[in-house]
Design a protein around this motif. Structure first.
Motif, PDB file in Angstrom:
ATOM      1  N   UNK A  68      34.509  46.235  21.411  1.00  0.00           N
ATOM      2  CA  UNK A  68      34.686  44.825  21.777  1.00  0.00           C
ATOM      3  C   UNK A  68      36.159  44.440  21.645  1.00  0.00           C
ATOM      4  N   UNK A  69      36.792  44.880  20.547  1.00  0.00           N
ATOM      5  CA  UNK A  69      38.218  44.569  20.364  1.00  0.00           C
ATOM      6  C   UNK A  69      39.055  45.212  21.470  1.00  0.00           C
ATOM      7  N   UNK A  70      38.704  46.426  21.842  1.00  0.00           N
ATOM      8  CA  UNK A  70      39.429  47.088  22.920  1.00  0.00           C
ATOM      9  C   UNK A  70      39.256  46.332  24.234  1.00  0.00           C
ATOM     10  N   UNK A  71      38.035  45.872  24.531  1.00  0.00           N
ATOM     11  CA  UNK A  71      37.785  45.115  25.760  1.00  0.00           C
ATOM     12  C   UNK A  71      38.586  43.824  25.817  1.00  0.00           C
ATOM     13  N   UNK A  72      38.643  43.110  24.686  1.00  0.00           N
ATOM     14  CA  UNK A  72      39.421  41.870  24.635  1.00  0.00           C
ATOM     15  C   UNK A  72      40.917  42.161  24.735  1.00  0.00           C
ATOM     16  N   UNK A  73      41.340  43.292  24.152  1.00  0.00           N
ATOM     17  CA  UNK A  73      42.760  43.660  24.211  1.00  0.00           C
ATOM     18  C   UNK A  73      43.197  43.935  25.641  1.00  0.00           C
ATOM     19  N   UNK A  74      42.447  44.780  26.366  1.00  0.00           N
ATOM     20  CA  UNK A  74      42.904  45.090  27.729  1.00  0.00           C
ATOM     21  C   UNK A  74      42.710  43.899  28.662  1.00  0.00           C
ATOM     22  N   UNK A  75      41.752  43.008  28.368  1.00  0.00           N
ATOM     23  CA  UNK A  75      41.596  41.797  29.186  1.00  0.00           C
ATOM     24  C   UNK A  75      42.796  40.873  29.001  1.00  0.00           C
ATOM     25  N   UNK A  76      43.270  40.751  27.763  1.00  0.00           N
ATOM     26  CA  UNK A  76      44.461  39.939  27.496  1.00  0.00           C
ATOM     27  C   UNK A  76      45.682  40.554  28.159  1.00  0.00           C
ATOM     28  N   UNK A  77      45.822  41.875  28.049  1.00  0.00           N
ATOM     29  CA  UNK A  77      46.941  42.566  28.696  1.00  0.00           C
ATOM     30  C   UNK A  77      46.935  42.337  30.210  1.00  0.00           C
ATOM     31  N   UNK A  78      45.761  42.366  30.821  1.00  0.00           N
ATOM     32  CA  UNK A  78      45.662  42.281  32.282  1.00  0.00           C
ATOM     33  C   UNK A  78      46.125  40.936  32.818  1.00  0.00           C
ATOM     34  N   UNK A  79      46.100  39.892  31.970  1.00  0.00           N
ATOM     35  CA  UNK A  79      46.488  38.552  32.408  1.00  0.00           C
ATOM     36  C   UNK A  79      47.873  38.151  31.906  1.00  0.00           C
ATOM     37  N   UNK A  80      48.559  39.093  31.271  1.00  0.00           N
ATOM     38  CA  UNK A  80      49.830  38.747  30.643  1.00  0.00           C
ATOM     39  C   UNK A  80      51.011  38.648  31.579  1.00  0.00           C
ATOM     40  N   UNK A  81      50.837  39.017  32.868  1.00  0.00           N
ATOM     41  CA  UNK A  81      51.992  39.062  33.774  1.00  0.00           C
ATOM     42  C   UNK A  81      51.828  38.260  35.054  1.00  0.00           C
ATOM     43  N   UNK A  82      50.610  38.005  35.494  1.00  0.00           N
ATOM     44  CA  UNK A  82      50.397  37.408  36.816  1.00  0.00           C
ATOM     45  C   UNK A  82      51.062  36.049  36.961  1.00  0.00           C
ATOM     46  N   UNK A  83      51.183  35.312  35.874  1.00  0.00           N
ATOM     47  CA  UNK A  83      51.805  33.987  35.917  1.00  0.00           C
ATOM     48  C   UNK A  83      53.324  34.068  36.103  1.00  0.00           C
ATOM     49  N   UNK A  84      53.940  35.198  35.673  1.00  0.00           N
ATOM     50  CA  UNK A  84      55.396  35.272  35.528  1.00  0.00           C
ATOM     51  C   UNK A  84      56.143  35.171  36.862  1.00  0.00           C
ATOM     52  N   UNK A  85      55.861  36.005  37.872  1.00  0.00           N
ATOM     53  CA  UNK A  85      56.575  35.840  39.145  1.00  0.00           C
ATOM     54  C   UNK A  85      56.273  34.515  39.826  1.00  0.00           C
TER      55      UNK A  85
END
Length: 499
Positions: free
Chosen positions: A386-403
């Motif tokens: 579960x922690x791994x799933x939440x970790x990669x989900x957070x990672x996946x959304x960490x950049x799309x807002x930036x550009x």
């Protein structure tokens, strides 16, 4: 002289355009943009497709290798880097901070050099420089060597991203830039996604020719950057006025009609782009930094990049800490970035297609913030999957807002000079965020990082609040502009705000 050029030269520097197409041809006498579009949509689509096949792969490749060199220390840390170089986790954090400091110190000077010598020379030189430094990292043996290579890597990487963003804003129309900016950052996302996979394979070379796996990692990925620098130098065109490569000067990517459309279409879209080759002046710098509307964008950039950096720097180590083996943790660390590879350009495409900027930025940050809170709350549990799933989900959304945030900021600037300055400032703040974020995960807080995760969630909250404030501010500014009239606006105010 062609019929197209007789209708009007769409850039102020007509002689430069003439030299780009034919050194012996006379410069057009007119400097006027055609009052009406005198090319077909099919012709423009053909020119745009050529740009997409020529410009975008080169700058994406440059960003790809830049991110590999910037981030591969995190993969090296899962190997024997700490033991071989005799450093601790906190000393590693200091090295990462120096990397970001090197970038920040030279960001604006780098942009001034870009404006003076052009992207062909400067971008090629930058990629060659950081590729060389990255390769030479394999010779480090102590803490002093580690710190030296990190700050040198930062100094050589500085300016590449704003230079690439400036190129995109020069070659493309305003409504085309958000998607292309997102495509540029695709290079970063693919690098983050491939880093773990590369490390999984390269670290297996440990012991070959007496070298540790992490040394092979620096050598191979550094040489890849040098190869990309050569390709960029050979093929990157300079500007719409000079759409030829440095080496293949006699080879024309575009015919005469297409060269006319290249220049005319961007100036027809934004007449201020005729000033693209004018120097950046002190008044340009003052007009940007005296504009209070830029600062929420910069706060968003610092706060959210600071909250994302621990997941990028320590992603593989965090996964390893959940109980997974070293090589498996490196491979598993690529899942979130792979999702981001598809999510980031999709967000850019959606923004360009719908014209939505601020609300889309707010939505993506809000979802990212929600996953960060969930991961932080779950971090003390024993449910590793579960922690791994939440970790990669957070990672996946960490950049799309930036550009999207960068495009949103740039589209509310008036002149190319202002855009160049804000691009440099924007990337400076992104790296300031990286500098702050590099200090969040402290050895004294390991292995749960309760304090570090709480700081990251607080920073994500600040970024979300900043995005909401920014959108509301632009709405009020547009109402004031409508009330006062466009003709009464100052040099810092666009004819229409991008909301």
């Amino acid at each position: 002289m062609s019929a197209e050029l007789e209708r009007g030269q769409p850039y102020a520097n007509a002689g430069e355009y003439s030299n780009a197409s034919d050194e012996k041809s006379p410069a057009p006498s007119s400097h006027l943009v055609p009052l009406e579009k005198d090319w077909t949509d099919a012709e423009e689509r053909r020119v745009r497709r050529k740009l997409d096949c020529l410009i975008m792969p080169l700058v994406i490749a440059g960003f790809f290798v830049l991110q590999l060199e910037r981030g591969n220390a995190a993969n090296a840390a899962t190997d024997t880097l700490f033991k071989d170089v005799h450093i601790t986790q906190d000393q590693f954090n200091t090295g990462q901070a120096l990397l970001y400091l090197g970038i920040v110190m030279l960001e604006i000077p780098s942009q001034l050099i870009l404006h003076r010598i052009g992207p062909q020379w400067w971008i090629s030189f930058q990629v060659l420089s950081f590729g060389t430094v990255a390769t030479l990292q394999n010779f480090q043996h102590n803490y002093a060597g580690f710190l030296t290579t990190r700050i040198l890597l930062g100094c050589t990487e500085t300016g590449f991203i704003p230079a690439a963003l400036t190129m995109i804003s020069t070659w493309y129309k305003r409504d085309e830039t958000p998607f292309r900016n997102s495509l540029l950052f695709l290079g970063r996302e693919v690098a983050n996604a491939m880093a773990g996979i590369f490390a999984y394979g390269i670290l297996r070379l440990a012991g070959r020719h007496g070298l540790a796996g992490w040394r092979w990692l620096f050598i191979i990925e550094g040489l890849l950057a040098i190869l990309v620098a050569v390709v960029i130098f050979l093929f990157l065109p300079n500007s719409p006025l000079k759409p030829n490569s440095l080496v293949l000067r006699r080879f024309n990517y575009f015919n005469e009609r297409e060269r006319y459309i290249l220049v005319a279409r961007v100036e027809h879209d934004d007449a201020e782009k005729r000033r693209a080759r004018e120097p950046i002046t002190r008044s340009d710098i003052v007009s940007v930094f005296s504009n209070p509307r830029i600062y929420p964008h910069l706060v968003i950039t610092i706060a959210l990049n600071a909250s994302t950096t621990p997941l990028t720097t320590y992603g593989a180590l965090l996964i390893k800490g959940l109980g997974f083996a070293k090589l498996k943790a490196n491979a598993m660390s690529s899942v979130g970035p792979w999702i981001s590879v598809f999510l980031t350009p999709f967000a850019g495409w959606l923004s360009s297609r719908t014209g939505i900027r601020g609300p889309l930025v707010i939505f993506i940050i809000a979802v990212y913030w929600t996953f960060w809170i969930a991961f932080q709350q779950e971090s003390t549990s024993t449910r590793k999957w579960l922690k791994y799933g939440l970790l990669f989900s957070t990672q996946s959304l960490g950049s799309a807002w930036h550009p999207l945030n960068g495009s949103w900021l740039a589209l509310n600037m008036v002149t190319p000079q202002q855009r160049n300055i804000v691009f440099a400032s924007f990337i400076m703040c992104a790296n300031l965020g990286g500098l702050v974020g590099s200090q969040i995960m402290r050895a004294s807080d390991a292995p749960v990082y309760h304090r570090g995760f709480l700081v990251a969630v607080s920073l994500a909250s600040l970024g979300l609040a900043g995005a909401i404030v920014q959108h509301i501010w632009y709405r009020f500014a547009q109402r004031k502009l409508d009330r006062d009239g466009v003709e009464n606006r100052d040099a810092k105010t666009p004819a229409k705000f991008t909301l």
